[in-house]
Motif scaffolding. Structure first.
Motif, PDB file in Angstrom:
ATOM      1  N   LEU A 114       5.125  -0.248 -15.899  1.00 31.70           N
ATOM      2  CA  LEU A 114       4.035  -0.981 -16.711  1.00 31.70           C
ATOM      3  C   LEU A 114       3.478  -1.974 -16.151  1.00 31.70           C
ATOM      4  O   LEU A 114       2.378  -2.307 -16.361  1.00 31.70           O
ATOM      5  CB  LEU A 114       4.738  -1.312 -17.909  1.00 31.70           C
ATOM      6  CG  LEU A 114       4.715  -0.250 -19.166  1.00 31.70           C
ATOM      7  CD1 LEU A 114       5.376  -0.694 -20.244  1.00 31.70           C
ATOM      8  CD2 LEU A 114       3.295   0.173 -19.637  1.00 31.70           C
TER       9      LEU A 114
ATOM     10  N   LEU B 111      -2.183   1.646 -21.010  1.00 33.00           N
ATOM     11  CA  LEU B 111      -0.560   1.401 -20.931  1.00 33.00           C
ATOM     12  C   LEU B 111       0.180   0.844 -22.202  1.00 33.00           C
ATOM     13  O   LEU B 111       1.253   1.406 -22.437  1.00 33.00           O
ATOM     14  CB  LEU B 111      -0.527   0.077 -19.964  1.00 33.00           C
ATOM     15  CG  LEU B 111      -1.062  -0.081 -18.612  1.00 33.00           C
ATOM     16  CD1 LEU B 111      -0.752  -0.808 -17.655  1.00 33.00           C
ATOM     17  CD2 LEU B 111      -0.377   1.418 -17.927  1.00 33.00           C
TER      18      LEU B 111
ATOM     19  N   ILE C 294      -1.825   5.352 -13.996  1.00 41.26           N
ATOM     20  CA  ILE C 294      -2.981   4.398 -14.855  1.00 41.26           C
ATOM     21  C   ILE C 294      -3.163   2.963 -13.851  1.00 41.26           C
ATOM     22  O   ILE C 294      -4.128   2.598 -13.680  1.00 41.26           O
ATOM     23  CB  ILE C 294      -2.475   4.279 -16.265  1.00 41.26           C
ATOM     24  CG1 ILE C 294      -2.629   5.491 -16.636  1.00 41.26           C
ATOM     25  CG2 ILE C 294      -3.352   2.911 -16.714  1.00 41.26           C
ATOM     26  CD1 ILE C 294      -1.919   5.341 -18.422  1.00 41.26           C
ATOM     27  N   ASN C 295      -1.886   2.402 -13.487  1.00 36.36           N
ATOM     28  CA  ASN C 295      -1.978   1.348 -12.805  1.00 36.36           C
ATOM     29  C   ASN C 295      -2.594   1.266 -11.355  1.00 36.36           C
ATOM     30  O   ASN C 295      -3.263   0.400 -10.854  1.00 36.36           O
ATOM     31  CB  ASN C 295      -0.487   0.547 -12.685  1.00 36.36           C
ATOM     32  CG  ASN C 295      -0.344  -0.378 -13.786  1.00 36.36           C
ATOM     33  OD1 ASN C 295      -1.216  -1.135 -14.219  1.00 36.36           O
ATOM     34  ND2 ASN C 295       0.872  -0.201 -14.303  1.00 36.36           N
ATOM     35  N   LEU C 296      -2.632   2.557 -10.911  1.00 37.13           N
ATOM     36  CA  LEU C 296      -3.082   2.635  -9.426  1.00 37.13           C
ATOM     37  C   LEU C 296      -4.672   2.909  -9.333  1.00 37.13           C
ATOM     38  O   LEU C 296      -5.166   2.504  -8.458  1.00 37.13           O
ATOM     39  CB  LEU C 296      -2.414   3.725  -8.730  1.00 37.13           C
ATOM     40  CG  LEU C 296      -0.810   3.390  -8.253  1.00 37.13           C
ATOM     41  CD1 LEU C 296      -0.590   4.762  -7.525  1.00 37.13           C
ATOM     42  CD2 LEU C 296      -0.903   2.339  -7.476  1.00 37.13           C
ATOM     43  N   ARG C 297      -5.063   3.202 -10.280  1.00 40.24           N
ATOM     44  CA  ARG C 297      -6.496   3.652 -10.463  1.00 40.24           C
ATOM     45  C   ARG C 297      -7.455   2.495 -10.342  1.00 40.24           C
ATOM     46  O   ARG C 297      -7.129   1.328 -10.478  1.00 40.24           O
ATOM     47  CB  ARG C 297      -6.853   4.542 -11.384  1.00 40.24           C
ATOM     48  CG  ARG C 297      -7.082   3.917 -12.724  1.00 40.24           C
ATOM     49  CD  ARG C 297      -7.452   4.989 -13.649  1.00 40.24           C
ATOM     50  NE  ARG C 297      -7.481   4.157 -14.994  1.00 40.24           N
ATOM     51  CZ  ARG C 297      -7.175   4.547 -16.110  1.00 40.24           C
ATOM     52  NH1 ARG C 297      -6.695   5.720 -16.569  1.00 40.24           N
ATOM     53  NH2 ARG C 297      -7.505   3.697 -17.477  1.00 40.24           N
TER      54      ARG C 297
ATOM     55  N   LEU D 243      -6.978   9.036  -5.999  1.00 42.74           N
ATOM     56  CA  LEU D 243      -6.279   7.860  -6.841  1.00 42.74           C
ATOM     57  C   LEU D 243      -6.973   7.399  -8.135  1.00 42.74           C
ATOM     58  O   LEU D 243      -6.337   6.625  -8.794  1.00 42.74           O
ATOM     59  CB  LEU D 243      -6.152   6.913  -5.637  1.00 42.74           C
ATOM     60  CG  LEU D 243      -5.059   6.899  -4.617  1.00 42.74           C
ATOM     61  CD1 LEU D 243      -5.432   5.912  -3.761  1.00 42.74           C
ATOM     62  CD2 LEU D 243      -3.800   6.951  -5.280  1.00 42.74           C
ATOM     63  N   GLN D 244      -8.339   7.863  -8.195  1.00 43.33           N
ATOM     64  CA  GLN D 244      -9.055   7.215  -9.306  1.00 43.33           C
ATOM     65  C   GLN D 244      -9.929   8.316  -9.840  1.00 43.33           C
ATOM     66  O   GLN D 244     -10.674   8.676  -8.987  1.00 43.33           O
ATOM     67  CB  GLN D 244     -10.052   5.941  -8.565  1.00 43.33           C
ATOM     68  CG  GLN D 244     -10.425   5.317  -9.536  1.00 43.33           C
ATOM     69  CD  GLN D 244     -11.298   4.056  -9.006  1.00 43.33           C
ATOM     70  OE1 GLN D 244     -11.284   3.631  -7.811  1.00 43.33           O
ATOM     71  NE2 GLN D 244     -12.362   3.725  -9.706  1.00 43.33           N
TER      72      GLN D 244
ATOM     73  N   LEU E 295       3.291   8.475 -15.527  1.00 42.08           N
ATOM     74  CA  LEU E 295       2.082   8.429 -16.239  1.00 42.08           C
ATOM     75  C   LEU E 295       1.353   6.974 -15.983  1.00 42.08           C
ATOM     76  O   LEU E 295       0.145   6.793 -15.730  1.00 42.08           O
ATOM     77  CB  LEU E 295       2.089   8.819 -17.655  1.00 42.08           C
ATOM     78  CG  LEU E 295       1.020   8.555 -18.507  1.00 42.08           C
ATOM     79  CD1 LEU E 295      -0.349   9.575 -18.086  1.00 42.08           C
ATOM     80  CD2 LEU E 295       1.289   8.885 -19.808  1.00 42.08           C
ATOM     81  N   VAL E 296       1.914   5.981 -16.275  1.00 39.00           N
ATOM     82  CA  VAL E 296       1.793   4.469 -16.302  1.00 39.00           C
ATOM     83  C   VAL E 296       1.294   3.797 -14.828  1.00 39.00           C
ATOM     84  O   VAL E 296       0.569   3.160 -14.455  1.00 39.00           O
ATOM     85  CB  VAL E 296       2.584   3.580 -16.981  1.00 39.00           C
ATOM     86  CG1 VAL E 296       2.585   3.734 -18.653  1.00 39.00           C
ATOM     87  CG2 VAL E 296       3.902   3.537 -16.395  1.00 39.00           C
TER      88      VAL E 296
ATOM     89  N   GLY F  73       0.916  -1.279  -0.093  1.00 38.41           N
ATOM     90  CA  GLY F  73      -0.042   0.004   0.002  1.00 38.41           C
ATOM     91  C   GLY F  73       0.771   1.237  -0.136  1.00 38.41           C
ATOM     92  O   GLY F  73       0.161   2.153  -0.130  1.00 38.41           O
TER      93      GLY F  73
ATOM     94  N   ASP G  10       0.217   3.508  -3.197  1.00 38.72           N
ATOM     95  CA  ASP G  10      -1.208   4.380  -2.888  1.00 38.72           C
ATOM     96  C   ASP G  10      -0.810   5.602  -2.151  1.00 38.72           C
ATOM     97  O   ASP G  10      -1.152   6.572  -2.437  1.00 38.72           O
ATOM     98  CB  ASP G  10      -2.200   3.538  -2.288  1.00 38.72           C
ATOM     99  CG  ASP G  10      -2.937   2.978  -3.184  1.00 38.72           C
ATOM    100  OD1 ASP G  10      -2.634   2.955  -4.461  1.00 38.72           O
ATOM    101  OD2 ASP G  10      -3.661   1.860  -2.791  1.00 38.72           O
ATOM    102  N   LEU G  11      -0.201   5.366  -1.097  1.00 36.33           N
ATOM    103  CA  LEU G  11       0.013   6.598   0.093  1.00 36.33           C
ATOM    104  C   LEU G  11       1.176   7.647  -0.740  1.00 36.33           C
ATOM    105  O   LEU G  11       0.862   8.768  -0.448  1.00 36.33           O
ATOM    106  CB  LEU G  11       0.569   5.724   1.414  1.00 36.33           C
ATOM    107  CG  LEU G  11      -0.416   5.006   2.159  1.00 36.33           C
ATOM    108  CD1 LEU G  11       0.212   4.394   3.255  1.00 36.33           C
ATOM    109  CD2 LEU G  11      -1.568   5.628   2.286  1.00 36.33           C
ATOM    110  N   LEU G  12       2.116   6.937  -1.451  1.00 37.96           N
ATOM    111  CA  LEU G  12       2.962   7.856  -1.935  1.00 37.96           C
ATOM    112  C   LEU G  12       2.348   8.705  -3.035  1.00 37.96           C
ATOM    113  O   LEU G  12       2.580   9.929  -3.155  1.00 37.96           O
ATOM    114  CB  LEU G  12       4.150   7.331  -2.606  1.00 37.96           C
ATOM    115  CG  LEU G  12       5.538   6.850  -1.611  1.00 37.96           C
ATOM    116  CD1 LEU G  12       6.357   5.743  -2.427  1.00 37.96           C
ATOM    117  CD2 LEU G  12       5.837   7.787  -0.866  1.00 37.96           C
ATOM    118  N   ALA G  13       1.511   7.975  -3.659  1.00 37.29           N
ATOM    119  CA  ALA G  13       0.566   8.763  -4.775  1.00 37.29           C
ATOM    120  C   ALA G  13      -0.217   9.940  -4.374  1.00 37.29           C
ATOM    121  O   ALA G  13      -0.525  10.937  -4.852  1.00 37.29           O
ATOM    122  CB  ALA G  13      -0.182   7.836  -5.817  1.00 37.29           C
ATOM    123  N   THR G  14      -0.666   9.724  -2.862  1.00 43.15           N
ATOM    124  CA  THR G  14      -1.473  10.707  -2.618  1.00 43.15           C
ATOM    125  C   THR G  14      -0.732  11.793  -1.563  1.00 43.15           C
ATOM    126  O   THR G  14      -1.406  12.576  -0.959  1.00 43.15           O
ATOM    127  CB  THR G  14      -2.698  10.094  -1.486  1.00 43.15           C
ATOM    128  OG1 THR G  14      -1.999   9.340  -0.566  1.00 43.15           O
ATOM    129  CG2 THR G  14      -3.500   9.458  -2.201  1.00 43.15           C
TER     130      THR G  14
ATOM    131  N   ALA H 261      -4.263  -1.701   3.439  1.00 44.78           N
ATOM    132  CA  ALA H 261      -2.922  -1.933   3.358  1.00 44.78           C
ATOM    133  C   ALA H 261      -2.057  -0.590   4.074  1.00 44.78           C
ATOM    134  O   ALA H 261      -2.490   0.477   3.666  1.00 44.78           O
ATOM    135  CB  ALA H 261      -1.895  -1.919   2.112  1.00 44.78           C
TER     136      ALA H 261
END
Lengths: 218, 207, 243
Positions: free
Chosen positions: A148, C157, A215-218, B51-52, A211-212, A75, A78-82, B72
């Protein structure tokens, strides 16, 4: 940012961090090649530049999935992204941490392995220089591949398939520098191209990686 | 006004699951999201946390005001409790983790490696991260999973203190946090309806 | 006729290709057949290469379409990233296997041609190397599509991979050029004096190139239609789950 770097380095160096695996792989490869090819110094000297570069590249590849996979699972990503840090910077710092724990040790150990492979004496300087210039590109490109495939189960093999073709220009120019150096030829052009690829990759690829990753986190 | 969500629609895996969700959170207010499993609580919270992307609607909050905590905790087992917290404090640009250790009753464990903590202790460490973030709007997804009754009470107390200090909290939870002043927000009425297929039938179906 | 973007609507695309696809498919078969038969049976043997030269009628069009398919994927990926038209993303997905096969045809016919001419099936010549690298890029792109379950995530991607991959594919091309000039002759249609091709070969070659282009478009339309239908199946199944 420095906190992220120190944390990643600390995690890599502590038990179970996988530090040294790539290094050990590099060493084993340099031992296996003479066992497979035969011990003639003349033969080994010719292929040494290529073997050392391919070995460095594969050793780099081995540790790529650790860049994001663990942070994704627990997790942290996620936390780094926020968190109030740009994801582009997070990606760059992670690539830097990967280089410091994988690329730099490879550079440092490469002269010893050159010895095992009878690399001509004139080539050592170029071996070290080309690896110093080229391995950051390997880390940055690898970070893109890791970003990716971060959300995928069994993404490791797929990541190799995606990343290895992207490694081709770096490999060609890197190995070319060393083999030209070994033959006593001028190395300016491939060296400049190698440096150019690294500069471009370091400057631009983090944007694609971030960017990717989003996309992968959403 | 701290957090305002209006006419929000969210999708999971490309399928719309919630639509028309509107609520507002004021300073000192807590809102508890209720709804059965799969009703879209996690998706809604991830959208609020940024996030989304949302399908429709707006989420407005002051910039850099939201702290998100999910299932998590982002804890690294080989780092000590203190190192884990110090890392997040540095990321959020805050200094001083002592109050957080104190409030979450983690001081005695501060130098223990996080992998040697029990599940409940880890959870407390994860929630202590909220305190070091210094952000006013807490977005919490099932914060009390694996906490015992005593720790739930402790956490309820921490949330109440946070509210008292001008914060607010949006919480998805099934159990009672001991926050009598919290409003309950039921997601059931906002379940997304099937979009009409239209005259084209099969030919129109396209997500 | 309105804007070209109308065709980015799946429904409109399906309706148009309903009648367009058979026309393209039939003309692809006819033109390719005419070109190949003309090339194989009604052209003189080369004074140096004998009849082996006739592989050119497969080799050059396939190699050309291998590159064109990637360029088309690049454009489609950009359209998807900028304008979010699903048909565009699905067309890029559908183009990849066709490009892969074209690359493979180029490589195999090249090997068959190279054996009698250069005395070797394979050489690490810049052009050959670049095509092998292109083959790897196609493989990676297809594998990434196959690995991702959510279609929009997959489209995003793979589109980014296509953009980044294009840059690195170009770099690889120059890296391969760097080695040497290689065995491969210059572009077959180049106007360099002495290597110029006679019209007796050029005319059927052009016909073959148009034919391969039509084959590509026909396969692309058919593939995109399949992708749209499979996307609809997914959408309908998702609706079932929602109820």
């Amino acid at each position: 940012m420095i906190a992220l770097l120190t944390r990643d380095l600390r995690l890599a160096l502590r038990a179970g961090g996988g530090f040294g695996l790539g290094l050990a792989f590099f060493l084993i490869l340099a031992v296996l090649v003479p066992l497979g090819v035969g011990p003639e110094p003349a033969t080994l000297a010719v292929i040494a530049p290529g073997i050392l570069w391919v070995g460095a590249l594969l050793a780099c590849l081995l540790s790529l999935d650790r860049i994001f996979a663990l942070d994704y699972e627990d997790g942290s990503l996620d936390l780094l992204a926020t968190a109030p840090v740009p994801l582009e910077a997070v990606v760059s710092i992670k690539a830097l941490a990967h280089w410091l724990t994988t690329g730099l040790p490879l550079v440092l150990i490469s002269p010893v392995l050159g010895l095992l492979l009878f690399l001509p004496a004139e080539a050592y300087l170029w071996l070290i220089l080309s690896l110093v210039l080229g391995t950051p590109a390997l880390s940055v490109i690898g970070t893109f591949g890791a970003a990716l495939t971060v959300g995928l189960k069994r993404g490791g093999l797929l990541m190799s398939l995606l990343v290895l073709p992207l490694y081709i220009p770096t490999l060609v120019f890197g190995a070319e520098v060393v083999s030209r150096g070994a033959q006593g030829l001028a190395v300016n052009t491939p060296l400049a191209l190698l440096a150019g690829i690294t500069t471009g990759a370091v400057a631009l690829l983090p944007f694609a990686s971030a960017l990717v990753l989003r996309i992968n986190l959403r | 006004m701290t957090l305002r969500v209006s006419d929000l629609a969210v999708a999971r895996g490309g399928v719309p699951i919630l639509e028309g969700v509107s609520f507002a959170l004021d300073v000192g207010q807590a809102l508890v999201l209720r709804g059965p499993n799969g009703s879209g609580k996690t998706t809604l919270l991830r959208s609020v946390a940024g996030l989304q992307p949302a399908l429709a609607g707006t989420i407005s909050a002051p910039p850099d005001s939201i702290a998100y905590a999910a299932h998590a905790d982002g804890i690294k087992g080989t780092l000590s409790v203190r190192e884990n917290l110090e890392f997040w404090a540095a990321i959020y640009g805050k200094a001083g983790i002592e109050p957080a250790l104190e409030q979450m009753n983690l001081r005695a464990l501060a130098d223990r490696a996080a992998q040697n903590l029990s599940a409940g202790q880890k959870r407390r460490l994860g929630l202590a991260r909220l305190l070091v973030s210094g952000r006013p709007v807490w977005v919490l997804d099932e914060p009390t999973v694996s906490l015992d009754a005593e720790s739930v009470a402790l956490f309820g107390e921490v949330v109440r203190t946070h509210l008292g200090h001008g914060g607010c909290a949006l919480v998805a939870t099934h159990i009672d946090l001991g926050l009598p002043e919290a409003d309950i927000f039921d997601l059931a009425p906002f379940k997304a309806r099937l979009p009409d297929l239209g005259a084209g039938g099969f030919d129109e179906a396209f997500l | 006729m309105g804007s070209v973007w109308e065709y980015a609507n799946p429904l409109k695309f399906m309706r148009t290709t309903d009648w367009l696809l058979p026309i393209v498919a039939i003309s692809a078969v006819v033109v390719t057949a005419v070109g190949l038969i003309w090339g194989f049976f009604f052209t003189p043997d080369d004074f140096r290469q004998g009849s082996t030269v006739k592989i050119v009628f497969l080799h050059v069009p396939a190699a050309m379409m291998a590159i064109n398919a990637w360029v088309m994927m690049l454009v489609a990926s950009l359209i998807w990233l900028i304008r979010r038209h699903h048909v565009s993303a699905l067309a890029a997905k559908a183009a990849a296997p066709i490009g892969l096969i074209m690359t493979l045809i180029g490589l195999i016919t090249g090997a068959v041609w190279g054996q009698p001419m250069w005395g070797t099936w394979w050489a690490w010549d810049p052009r050959l190397t670049s095509f092998l690298v292109l083959f790897l890029f196609y493989l990676g792109y297809i594998a990434l599509w196959a690995a991702i379950e959510d279609p929009d995530t997959g489209a995003d991607l793979t589109a980014v991979l296509c953009l980044v991959g294009s840059v690195f594919a170009l770099l690889s091309r120059y890296a391969a050029l760097f080695w040497s000039q290689g065995l491969h002759q210059g572009a077959s249609l180049s106007v360099a004096p002495g290597t110029r091709m006679d019209w007796a070969y050029k005319a059927p070659l052009y016909v073959c190139m148009v034919g391969f282009g039509l084959v590509f478009v026909a396969l692309l339309l058919a593939g995109t239609r399949t992708e749209i239908r499979s996307r609809r199946m997914k959408a309908l199944m998702a609706r079932e789950r929602m109820v």
